[in-house]
Design an enzyme around this catalytic site. Structure first.
Site: not given
Ligand code: IPM
Ligand code: MG
Length: 350
Positions: A141, A188, A248, A244, A220
């Site tokens: 970001y 990851k 959601d 983020d 994942d």
């Protein structure tokens, strides 16, 4: 006296914030807190008024307040314009960075009366109660971004320092100690160097918290586990973008993204906001669910040292859910409006 900066923002932001303020006023009446609310601009509305998504007056007000309550930021007119020079979201990212809010804490909890609204089976969502610690001021970001090769190539750099990882890891382990003592780092590390740094630093930090069970999971795999066995999680610690996306996803467990609050901490002033966006299609219609913002206000009451008031707000939200005083994304047949939900919750605090 408690000074609260209110950044209502765009879309449904002003509507949901108005209901949270009602609820805070009800809590104030009962507990004599002495709230003073000051309204400032952020996002698209700030661009329209001043050309800047985060005017200096907004920053100054936040810095001199005890806490900040934020609605939502974003407008589609900027999304469809890749050449836009300023974007509403820049205001949000900049206030997080400027206030040093490096830890975004997002509790994910299932509500019995919403089991029907969830796309997951009841047997999976009963007992879901976890909290995501999302790093908020670093990573992709905030890394260098740009174009090269005459604009034919684009890049967004992801960087993290040991210190950035350490400080949020400590907060997350402390939280785990007061919960079910299980922390999962999501990364990851099979691909990304930043993730390998996270693993390194978080493993070291875990040595200081021997009573907390520490494990790690690739992002994942975690995305799958969140819908397959959400009750596995207690505290999830992860970097900015993974957090983020996963929150959601996790919001679907509760049945509505309109239910999830968050707090952002790190320096002397904390910020509270729902995790949902500005839902511009719903703006002005009285259909937005104010509960995520009201629950964010409850987190704020906790933070300001009014745990009893916070608990009353949460109980009032549960009562509204039980009585079916909920907005249309939860009850299609008999929806209440945004302000009816707020009135009911505020009215239950007596
Ligand atoms: C959130 C939002 C923001 C983010 C956007 C609006 C910039 O999605 O708070 O989760 O990506 O952090
Ligand atoms: Mg988001």
């Amino acid at each position: 006296m408690k000074n609260i900066a209110i950044l209502a923002g765009d879309g449904i932001g002003p509507e949901v914030v108005a209901e949270a303020v009602k609820v805070l006023q009800a809590a104030d009446k009962k507990h004599s807190i002495g709230f003073v609310f000051s309204y400032e601009l952020i996002g698209a509305c700030a661009i329209d008024a001043t050309g800047d998504p985060l005017p200096a007056a907004t920053v100054a007000r936040c810095q001199s307040s005890d806490a900040v309550l934020l609605g939502a930021v974003g407008h589609p007119r900027f999304d469809s314009d890749p050449a836009a020079k300023v974007r509403p979201e820049q205001g949000l990212l900049k206030i997080r960075k400027t206030l040093g809010l490096y830890a975004n804490i997002r509790p994910i909890k299932s509500y019995k009366s919403l089991y029907n609204a969830s796309p997951l089976k009841e047997s999976l969502i009963a007992d879901v109660d976890f909290v995501v610690f999302r790093e908020l001021t670093g990573g992709i970001y905030f890394g260098e971004k740009g174009r090269k090769n005459n604009g034919n190539e684009a890049f967004d750099l992801c960087t993290y320092s040991v210190e950035e990882v350490e400080r949020i890891a400590r907060l997350a382990f402390e939280a785990a100690q007061n919960r079910r003592k299980h922390l999962t780092l999501v990364d990851k590390a099979n691909v990304l160097e930043t993730s390998r740094l996270w693993r390194d630093v978080v493993s070291k930090t875990s040595k200081n918290f021997p009573n907390v069970k520490f494990d790690s999971m690739f992002v994942d795999n975690a995305a799958m586990k969140i819908v397959q066995q959400p009750a596995f999680f207690d505290v999830v610690l992860t970097e900015n973008m993974f957090g983020d996306i996963l929150t959601d996803e996790a919001s679907a467990i509760t049945g509505s993204i309109g239910m999830l609050p968050s707090s952002s901490v790190g320096s002397k002033v904390a910020l509270f906001e729902p995790i949902h966006g500005s839902f511009p299609e719903g703006a002005g219609k009285g259909i937005a669910n104010p509960m995520a913002t009201i629950l964010s206000a409850a987190l704020m009451l906790d933070y300001l040292g009014y745990p009893a008031a916070a608990q009353e707000v949460r109980a009032a939200v549960e009562l509204a859910l039980q009585k079916g005083v909920v907005t249309g994304e939860i009850s299609k047949d008999n929806p209440a409006s945004t302000s009816e939900v707020g009135d009911f919750i505020a009215g239950s605090i007596v």
